[in-house]
Scaffold this motif. Sequence first.
Motif, PDB file in Angstrom:
ATOM      1  N   ARG A 120      -0.768 -10.119  -0.579  1.00  0.00           N
ATOM      2  CA  ARG A 120      -0.577  -9.358  -1.822  1.00  0.00           C
ATOM      3  C   ARG A 120      -1.146 -10.141  -2.999  1.00  0.00           C
ATOM      4  O   ARG A 120      -1.773  -9.577  -3.889  1.00  0.00           O
ATOM      5  CB  ARG A 120       0.901  -9.073  -2.055  1.00  0.00           C
ATOM      6  CG  ARG A 120       1.165  -8.290  -3.336  1.00  0.00           C
ATOM      7  CD  ARG A 120       2.612  -8.319  -3.764  1.00  0.00           C
ATOM      8  NE  ARG A 120       3.543  -7.814  -2.793  1.00  0.00           N
ATOM      9  CZ  ARG A 120       4.189  -6.656  -2.900  1.00  0.00           C
ATOM     10  NH1 ARG A 120       3.997  -5.886  -3.927  1.00  0.00           N
ATOM     11  NH2 ARG A 120       5.039  -6.286  -1.973  1.00  0.00           N
ATOM     12  N   GLY A 121      -0.951 -11.456  -2.973  1.00  0.00           N
ATOM     13  CA  GLY A 121      -1.489 -12.306  -4.040  1.00  0.00           C
ATOM     14  C   GLY A 121      -3.006 -12.278  -4.096  1.00  0.00           C
ATOM     15  O   GLY A 121      -3.603 -12.521  -5.132  1.00  0.00           O
ATOM     16  N   ALA A 122      -3.649 -11.966  -2.969  1.00  0.00           N
ATOM     17  CA  ALA A 122      -5.106 -11.878  -2.910  1.00  0.00           C
ATOM     18  C   ALA A 122      -5.598 -10.457  -3.145  1.00  0.00           C
ATOM     19  O   ALA A 122      -6.761 -10.154  -2.926  1.00  0.00           O
ATOM     20  CB  ALA A 122      -5.594 -12.384  -1.559  1.00  0.00           C
ATOM     21  N   GLY A 123      -4.695  -9.558  -3.556  1.00  0.00           N
ATOM     22  CA  GLY A 123      -5.097  -8.203  -3.908  1.00  0.00           C
ATOM     23  C   GLY A 123      -4.801  -7.133  -2.871  1.00  0.00           C
ATOM     24  O   GLY A 123      -5.207  -5.991  -3.062  1.00  0.00           O
ATOM     25  N   PHE A 124      -4.120  -7.463  -1.786  1.00  0.00           N
ATOM     26  CA  PHE A 124      -3.783  -6.439  -0.796  1.00  0.00           C
ATOM     27  C   PHE A 124      -2.659  -5.569  -1.357  1.00  0.00           C
ATOM     28  O   PHE A 124      -1.611  -6.075  -1.740  1.00  0.00           O
ATOM     29  CB  PHE A 124      -3.343  -7.069   0.530  1.00  0.00           C
ATOM     30  CG  PHE A 124      -3.107  -6.057   1.615  1.00  0.00           C
ATOM     31  CD1 PHE A 124      -4.168  -5.462   2.273  1.00  0.00           C
ATOM     32  CD2 PHE A 124      -1.821  -5.703   1.988  1.00  0.00           C
ATOM     33  CE1 PHE A 124      -3.958  -4.535   3.282  1.00  0.00           C
ATOM     34  CE2 PHE A 124      -1.599  -4.770   2.986  1.00  0.00           C
ATOM     35  CZ  PHE A 124      -2.678  -4.181   3.637  1.00  0.00           C
ATOM     36  N   PRO A 125      -2.855  -4.235  -1.442  1.00  0.00           N
ATOM     37  CA  PRO A 125      -1.863  -3.360  -2.057  1.00  0.00           C
ATOM     38  C   PRO A 125      -0.661  -3.082  -1.141  1.00  0.00           C
ATOM     39  O   PRO A 125      -0.821  -2.642  -0.013  1.00  0.00           O
ATOM     40  CB  PRO A 125      -2.645  -2.069  -2.328  1.00  0.00           C
ATOM     41  CG  PRO A 125      -3.729  -2.068  -1.297  1.00  0.00           C
ATOM     42  CD  PRO A 125      -4.060  -3.510  -1.025  1.00  0.00           C
ATOM     43  N   LEU A 126       0.515  -3.396  -1.657  1.00  0.00           N
ATOM     44  CA  LEU A 126       1.773  -3.110  -0.963  1.00  0.00           C
ATOM     45  C   LEU A 126       2.715  -2.419  -1.940  1.00  0.00           C
ATOM     46  O   LEU A 126       2.606  -2.620  -3.150  1.00  0.00           O
ATOM     47  CB  LEU A 126       2.434  -4.412  -0.480  1.00  0.00           C
ATOM     48  CG  LEU A 126       1.801  -5.121   0.700  1.00  0.00           C
ATOM     49  CD1 LEU A 126       2.457  -6.480   0.910  1.00  0.00           C
ATOM     50  CD2 LEU A 126       1.926  -4.285   1.961  1.00  0.00           C
ATOM     51  N   PRO A 127       3.653  -1.634  -1.440  1.00  0.00           N
ATOM     52  CA  PRO A 127       4.645  -1.034  -2.338  1.00  0.00           C
ATOM     53  C   PRO A 127       5.393  -2.133  -3.101  1.00  0.00           C
ATOM     54  O   PRO A 127       5.771  -3.156  -2.523  1.00  0.00           O
ATOM     55  CB  PRO A 127       5.592  -0.285  -1.398  1.00  0.00           C
ATOM     56  CG  PRO A 127       4.770  -0.033  -0.176  1.00  0.00           C
ATOM     57  CD  PRO A 127       3.845  -1.200  -0.060  1.00  0.00           C
ATOM     58  N   GLY A 128       5.591  -1.914  -4.372  1.00  0.00           N
ATOM     59  CA  GLY A 128       6.201  -2.916  -5.228  1.00  0.00           C
ATOM     60  C   GLY A 128       7.627  -3.278  -4.870  1.00  0.00           C
ATOM     61  O   GLY A 128       8.045  -4.415  -5.039  1.00  0.00           O
ATOM     62  N   ASP A 129       8.400  -2.335  -4.348  1.00  0.00           N
ATOM     63  CA  ASP A 129       9.806  -2.602  -4.071  1.00  0.00           C
ATOM     64  C   ASP A 129      10.043  -3.206  -2.693  1.00  0.00           C
ATOM     65  O   ASP A 129      11.183  -3.471  -2.309  1.00  0.00           O
ATOM     66  CB  ASP A 129      10.630  -1.322  -4.205  1.00  0.00           C
ATOM     67  CG  ASP A 129      10.152  -0.216  -3.286  1.00  0.00           C
ATOM     68  OD1 ASP A 129       9.181  -0.425  -2.525  1.00  0.00           O
ATOM     69  OD2 ASP A 129      10.753   0.878  -3.324  1.00  0.00           O
ATOM     70  N   GLY A 130       8.989  -3.446  -1.915  1.00  0.00           N
ATOM     71  CA  GLY A 130       9.143  -4.025  -0.578  1.00  0.00           C
ATOM     72  C   GLY A 130       9.611  -3.034   0.469  1.00  0.00           C
ATOM     73  O   GLY A 130       9.896  -3.413   1.597  1.00  0.00           O
ATOM     74  N   ALA A 131       9.726  -1.759   0.097  1.00  0.00           N
ATOM     75  CA  ALA A 131      10.177  -0.730   1.039  1.00  0.00           C
ATOM     76  C   ALA A 131       8.966  -0.159   1.766  1.00  0.00           C
ATOM     77  O   ALA A 131       8.319   0.775   1.302  1.00  0.00           O
ATOM     78  CB  ALA A 131      10.935   0.365   0.310  1.00  0.00           C
ATOM     79  N   TYR A 132       8.639  -0.756   2.900  1.00  0.00           N
ATOM     80  CA  TYR A 132       7.556  -0.257   3.730  1.00  0.00           C
ATOM     81  C   TYR A 132       7.849  -0.624   5.183  1.00  0.00           C
ATOM     82  O   TYR A 132       8.696  -1.456   5.470  1.00  0.00           O
ATOM     83  CB  TYR A 132       6.193  -0.795   3.296  1.00  0.00           C
ATOM     84  CG  TYR A 132       6.064  -2.299   3.238  1.00  0.00           C
ATOM     85  CD1 TYR A 132       5.633  -3.017   4.342  1.00  0.00           C
ATOM     86  CD2 TYR A 132       6.352  -3.001   2.074  1.00  0.00           C
ATOM     87  CE1 TYR A 132       5.498  -4.386   4.290  1.00  0.00           C
ATOM     88  CE2 TYR A 132       6.216  -4.371   2.019  1.00  0.00           C
ATOM     89  CZ  TYR A 132       5.785  -5.064   3.133  1.00  0.00           C
ATOM     90  OH  TYR A 132       5.654  -6.428   3.080  1.00  0.00           O
ATOM     91  N   PHE A 133       7.150   0.061   6.084  1.00  0.00           N
ATOM     92  CA  PHE A 133       7.328  -0.196   7.509  1.00  0.00           C
ATOM     93  C   PHE A 133       5.973  -0.123   8.182  1.00  0.00           C
ATOM     94  O   PHE A 133       4.979   0.282   7.581  1.00  0.00           O
ATOM     95  CB  PHE A 133       8.333   0.780   8.138  1.00  0.00           C
ATOM     96  CG  PHE A 133       7.956   2.234   8.018  1.00  0.00           C
ATOM     97  CD1 PHE A 133       7.326   2.891   9.056  1.00  0.00           C
ATOM     98  CD2 PHE A 133       8.246   2.949   6.867  1.00  0.00           C
ATOM     99  CE1 PHE A 133       6.987   4.229   8.946  1.00  0.00           C
ATOM    100  CE2 PHE A 133       7.919   4.284   6.750  1.00  0.00           C
ATOM    101  CZ  PHE A 133       7.283   4.931   7.792  1.00  0.00           C
ATOM    102  N   PHE A 134       5.919  -0.539   9.441  1.00  0.00           N
ATOM    103  CA  PHE A 134       4.660  -0.645  10.163  1.00  0.00           C
ATOM    104  C   PHE A 134       4.579   0.388  11.286  1.00  0.00           C
ATOM    105  O   PHE A 134       5.566   0.668  11.960  1.00  0.00           O
ATOM    106  CB  PHE A 134       4.508  -2.044  10.767  1.00  0.00           C
ATOM    107  CG  PHE A 134       4.601  -3.144   9.752  1.00  0.00           C
ATOM    108  CD1 PHE A 134       3.597  -3.336   8.809  1.00  0.00           C
ATOM    109  CD2 PHE A 134       5.689  -3.995   9.721  1.00  0.00           C
ATOM    110  CE1 PHE A 134       3.681  -4.342   7.869  1.00  0.00           C
ATOM    111  CE2 PHE A 134       5.790  -5.010   8.789  1.00  0.00           C
ATOM    112  CZ  PHE A 134       4.786  -5.179   7.857  1.00  0.00           C
ATOM    113  N   ILE A 135       3.349   0.908  11.478  1.00  0.00           N
ATOM    114  CA  ILE A 135       3.064   1.859  12.553  1.00  0.00           C
ATOM    115  C   ILE A 135       1.951   1.269  13.411  1.00  0.00           C
ATOM    116  O   ILE A 135       0.940   0.803  12.900  1.00  0.00           O
ATOM    117  CB  ILE A 135       2.588   3.220  11.986  1.00  0.00           C
ATOM    118  CG1 ILE A 135       3.634   3.855  11.085  1.00  0.00           C
ATOM    119  CG2 ILE A 135       2.167   4.160  13.117  1.00  0.00           C
ATOM    120  CD1 ILE A 135       4.815   4.444  11.796  1.00  0.00           C
TER     121      ILE A 135
END
Length: 193
Positions: free
Chosen positions: A142-157
């Motif tokens: 994320r620090g290198a620019g990879f976009p992730l949801p701001g609240d940390g609420a995500y999952f993997f498929i």
Amino acid sequence: MDVSFVCSGEEPFEMEVGFFDTVQDIKEKLQSRRGWPAAAISLLHNGDVLADDVDGGGGIERHGIVEGSVIHVALVPDGPRLQPQRVKRSRPASKWRGEEGAARAPLLRVTVVSRCGAGRVEVAVAARAAVSALRAELERARGAGFPLPGDGAYFFIHRQSVMDEARSFEWHGVATGDEIVVFDGSVTRAPAY
């Protein structure tokens, strides 16, 4: 119950096995379904070679095989068969990355795709590491620019299945070159009764 089978040089596949089937029963089912000689098959689960259960010691449940388990198939046509053995581990497999045990837990290079943005990043993870390790890798990305949801609420498929972050990449059947997709949101499961 449906169990996934992985054999080198073959596409992974699922096959229904009975909870009380023995290892020999499974080898015979593989012989009838795939044409592999049962005598040339060695089955591995969680790094252990499964014994043939000639003593009538119960079904595959005693090996910890449940719905969704991944069994690796080794075909040994003319040579010594793999001998059953228990691998002693001095530390959890998820901590082997970059250490002397890495030969037993190889690194997988996977591509992670972000659905909340147009990001793609290649990440190296230990095959036996818990999927939660990917979350830590992505936070660094994320620090290198990879976009992730701001609240940390995500999952993997992976291959259209939600990944359980407490399970290993190996358990999910992840291989080098596979794609893992990040979805915004969270997953809840109904309680098991």
